[in-house]
Write an enzyme that holds these catalytic residues in place. Structure first.
Site, PDB file in Angstrom:
ATOM      1  N   VAL A 123      98.480  52.419  31.633  1.00  0.00           N
ATOM      2  CA  VAL A 123      99.495  53.268  32.515  1.00  0.00           C
ATOM      3  C   VAL A 123      98.512  53.274  34.071  1.00  0.00           C
ATOM      4  CG1 VAL A 123     100.231  55.365  32.990  1.00  0.00           C
ATOM      5  CG2 VAL A 123      99.906  54.729  30.456  1.00  0.00           C
ATOM      6  N   ASN A 180      86.070  52.602  35.298  1.00  0.00           N
ATOM      7  CA  ASN A 180      84.569  51.841  34.891  1.00  0.00           C
ATOM      8  C   ASN A 180      84.938  50.669  34.067  1.00  0.00           C
ATOM      9  OD1 ASN A 180      85.418  53.310  32.725  1.00  0.00           O
ATOM     10  ND2 ASN A 180      83.439  54.336  32.331  1.00  0.00           N
ATOM     11  N   LEU A 198      81.444  62.176  42.280  1.00  0.00           N
ATOM     12  CA  LEU A 198      81.926  61.142  43.065  1.00  0.00           C
ATOM     13  C   LEU A 198      82.357  61.707  44.564  1.00  0.00           C
ATOM     14  CD1 LEU A 198      83.164  58.462  42.598  1.00  0.00           C
ATOM     15  CD2 LEU A 198      85.432  59.633  42.162  1.00  0.00           C
ATOM     16  N   THR A 223      84.054  62.713  28.926  1.00  0.00           N
ATOM     17  CA  THR A 223      84.926  62.143  29.923  1.00  0.00           C
ATOM     18  C   THR A 223      85.738  63.072  30.417  1.00  0.00           C
ATOM     19  OG1 THR A 223      84.472  59.667  29.177  1.00  0.00           O
ATOM     20  CG2 THR A 223      86.458  60.117  30.501  1.00  0.00           C
ATOM     21  N   TYR A 257      88.970  63.662  21.206  1.00  0.00           N
ATOM     22  CA  TYR A 257      90.249  63.257  22.117  1.00  0.00           C
ATOM     23  C   TYR A 257      91.173  64.637  22.434  1.00  0.00           C
ATOM     24  CZ  TYR A 257      94.091  60.746  24.231  1.00  0.00           C
ATOM     25  OH  TYR A 257      95.096  60.220  24.870  1.00  0.00           O
TER      26      TYR A 257
HETATM   27  P1  NAD Z   1      93.781  52.967  28.826  1.00  0.00           P
HETATM   28  O1  NAD Z   1      92.621  52.809  27.975  1.00  0.00           O
HETATM   29  O2  NAD Z   1      94.496  51.480  29.060  1.00  0.00           O
HETATM   30  O3  NAD Z   1      93.413  53.263  30.424  1.00  0.00           O
HETATM   31  C1  NAD Z   1      92.290  54.385  30.755  1.00  0.00           C
HETATM   32  C2  NAD Z   1      91.570  53.685  31.735  1.00  0.00           C
HETATM   33  O4  NAD Z   1      90.457  54.708  32.055  1.00  0.00           O
HETATM   34  C3  NAD Z   1      90.770  52.596  31.433  1.00  0.00           C
HETATM   35  O5  NAD Z   1      91.112  51.631  32.605  1.00  0.00           O
HETATM   36  C4  NAD Z   1      89.434  52.892  31.479  1.00  0.00           C
HETATM   37  O6  NAD Z   1      88.624  51.969  31.898  1.00  0.00           O
HETATM   38  C5  NAD Z   1      89.343  54.190  32.405  1.00  0.00           C
HETATM   39  N1  NAD Z   1      88.157  54.889  31.883  1.00  0.00           N
HETATM   40  C6  NAD Z   1      87.792  55.455  30.747  1.00  0.00           C
HETATM   41  N2  NAD Z   1      86.797  56.080  30.879  1.00  0.00           N
HETATM   42  C7  NAD Z   1      86.441  56.329  32.122  1.00  0.00           C
HETATM   43  C8  NAD Z   1      85.475  56.963  33.003  1.00  0.00           C
HETATM   44  N3  NAD Z   1      84.372  57.522  32.362  1.00  0.00           N
HETATM   45  N4  NAD Z   1      85.282  56.812  34.252  1.00  0.00           N
HETATM   46  C9  NAD Z   1      86.187  55.764  35.016  1.00  0.00           C
HETATM   47  N5  NAD Z   1      87.148  55.177  34.229  1.00  0.00           N
HETATM   48  C10 NAD Z   1      87.345  55.448  32.863  1.00  0.00           C
HETATM   49  O7  NAD Z   1      94.908  53.988  28.245  1.00  0.00           O
HETATM   50  P2  NAD Z   1      96.174  54.307  28.893  1.00  0.00           P
HETATM   51  O8  NAD Z   1      97.138  54.038  27.688  1.00  0.00           O
HETATM   52  O9  NAD Z   1      96.592  53.972  30.246  1.00  0.00           O
HETATM   53  O10 NAD Z   1      96.175  55.805  29.023  1.00  0.00           O
HETATM   54  C11 NAD Z   1      95.785  56.356  30.272  1.00  0.00           C
HETATM   55  C12 NAD Z   1      96.008  57.892  30.420  1.00  0.00           C
HETATM   56  O11 NAD Z   1      97.041  58.429  29.722  1.00  0.00           O
HETATM   57  C13 NAD Z   1      94.618  58.412  29.274  1.00  0.00           C
HETATM   58  O12 NAD Z   1      93.969  59.668  30.155  1.00  0.00           O
HETATM   59  C14 NAD Z   1      95.379  58.765  28.175  1.00  0.00           C
HETATM   60  O13 NAD Z   1      94.670  59.688  27.552  1.00  0.00           O
HETATM   61  C15 NAD Z   1      96.601  59.420  28.719  1.00  0.00           C
HETATM   62  N6  NAD Z   1      97.772  59.115  27.588  1.00  0.00           N
HETATM   63  C16 NAD Z   1      98.138  57.938  27.353  1.00  0.00           C
HETATM   64  C17 NAD Z   1      99.208  57.779  26.213  1.00  0.00           C
HETATM   65  C18 NAD Z   1      99.626  56.420  26.154  1.00  0.00           C
HETATM   66  O14 NAD Z   1     100.557  56.542  24.877  1.00  0.00           O
HETATM   67  N7  NAD Z   1      99.339  55.425  26.592  1.00  0.00           N
HETATM   68  C19 NAD Z   1      99.592  58.918  25.399  1.00  0.00           C
HETATM   69  C20 NAD Z   1      99.170  60.154  25.861  1.00  0.00           C
HETATM   70  C21 NAD Z   1      98.063  60.170  26.854  1.00  0.00           C
END
Ligand code: NAD
Ligand code: UDP
Length: 340
Positions: free
Chosen positions: A19, A39, A68, A99, A152
């Site tokens: 996203v 990261n 940060l 996190t 989570y």
């Molecule tokens: P994703 O795993 O592709 O993206 C998460 C990003 O966060 C990754 O690039 C990862 O490397 C980075 N990250 C994780 N821990 C980190 C840290 N400690 N420091 C710095 N960077 C860190 O997942 P996504 O689907 O793109 O989800 C993005 C956000 O949206 C998340 O917070 C997720 O909980 C939320 N979300 C997504 C969905 C979905 O269906 N995609 C649904 C509900 C909530």
């Protein structure tokens, strides 16, 4: 500050993820400066590589669990940094919880120091295995706080609490979006989520895995619709001061989704049934009345349309991965490691 200001500096934590990378693209397209902090835990450097030569884009490799500081003024912070698929967030549950709690706390303090608006990516998982259907934002949820999903769900719930306490305290203009299942290009092919799993399995001619009976439901939102909703909530004036569901109310059983993927890919893969994971929610559908009223937002792409944009992207990714596999590794090794 609103989107009417011509150019802002916007930090996207988790900007190299699925996203987050689409959000970075959309913000840059509006002529904002974007600082991506990631990261690369579950995201990929390749998701943002096309932005390397964009002078409005800055990439900082950092873990949000560490304090940060940013050496330039920031107007807005989006916090998307958190592993999002059940296998990835359960791989190190303590890290996942930290996190959401420590990481979100650090970013809120950063927002406070910069006077920046803040948007927290929360989740439909705060409703747990919901006893109310569809889920409205005033439902407090049904989460097992000691189960394997709690790292989570409870982490995201605590992050919401931090946001609303900072808002009530007059310290940060914090906003909270509850995201429902979202899919599209740049999902990691091996992070275990249903849409990526089914498409990759169908395209490879492997069995499609359904956990449980396949009667459980989810509501799937295409990524560009989500990104529009995130920006609308960040920019709306005044801050609504309440969480907002963003998702597509079209509700499908996992069995129906598998049939759609088989039809749309033309795959002859069989379906196999595996045990349902512990605490897997049985039904999920957003009530989006609040997003409609406060933001004028609603999704524009139905599931079939979104899948028709997503399947060719995975097909292309698998083709490139297979080509590279000819150079030493197996196809699955390459696909698993592929910077898609
Ligand atoms: P994703 O795993 O592709 O993206 C998460 C990003 O966060 C990754 O690039 C990862 O490397 C980075 N990250 C994780 N821990 C980190 C840290 N400690 N420091 C710095 N960077 C860190 O997942 P996504 O689907 O793109 O989800 C993005 C956000 O949206 C998340 O917070 C997720 O909980 C939320 N979300 C997504 C969905 C979905 O269906 N995609 C649904 C509900 C909530
Ligand atoms: N699921 C499935 N097969 C898979 C992956 C997931 O049947 O290969 C199911 C999973 O048990 C859940 C639904 O699909 O009921 C959505 O799973 P996902 O991990 O995408 O998201 P979440 O459970 O977090 O909504």
């Amino acid at each position: 500050m609103t989107s009417l200001d011509s150019s802002m500096t916007i930090l996207v934590a988790g900007g190299a993820g699925f996203v987050g990378s689409h959000l970075c693209d959309a913000l840059l397209a509006k002529s904002h400066r974007v600082i991506c902090v990631d990261n690369f835990l579950t995201g990929s450097r390749s998701n943002v590589r096309p932005l390397d030569n964009n002078r409005n884009f800055r990439l900082i490799e950092a873990n949000i669990c560490n304090p940060l500081e940013i050496d330039e003024p920031i107007n807005q912070i989006y916090n998307l940094a958190c592993p999002a698929s059940p296998p990835s967030y359960q791989a190190d549950p303590v890290r996942t919880m930290m996190t959401s709690v420590v990481g979100t706390g650090n970013l809120l303090h950063l927002a406070e120091r910069h006077g920046a608006s803040f948007l927290q990516a929360s989740t439909s998982e705060v409703y747990g295995d919901p006893e109310q259907h569809p889920q409205r934002e005033d439902y407090w949820g049904h989460v097992n706080c000691t189960g394997p999903r709690a790292c989570y769900d409870e982490g995201k719930r605590a992050a919401e609490t931090l946001c609303f306490d900072m808002l009530r305290g007059g310290r940060v203009d914090a906003r909270v979006v509850r995201i429902f299942n979202t899919y599209g290009p740049r999902m990691s092919p091996d992070d275990g989520r249903i849409v990526s799993n089914l498409i990759v399995q169908a395209l490879r001619g492997e069995p499609l895995t359904i956990y449980g009976s396949g009667e459980q439901t989810r509501s799937f939102c295409y990524v560009s619709d989500l990104v529009t909703g995130l920006m609308a909530l960040m920019d709306v004036d005044p801050n609504p001061g309440v969480p907002v569901n963003i998702g597509n109310p079209g509700e499908f059983s996992i069995g129906e989704l598998a049939e759609m993927v088989l039809t749309m890919t033309g795959s002859a893969s069989p379906i196999v049934y595996r045990p349902l994971p512990v605490d897997d929610p049985q039904r999920r559908r957003p009530d989006i009345s609040r997003a409609r009223e406060l933001l004028g937002w609603e999704p524009t792409l139905a599931l079939a349309e979104g899948l028709s944009l997503t399947i060719p992207w995975f097909a292309q990714s698998i083709r490139s991965a297979t080509k590279k596999a000819g150079r030493g590794r197996t196809t699955s090794q390459v696909i698993a490691a592929a910077p898609l």
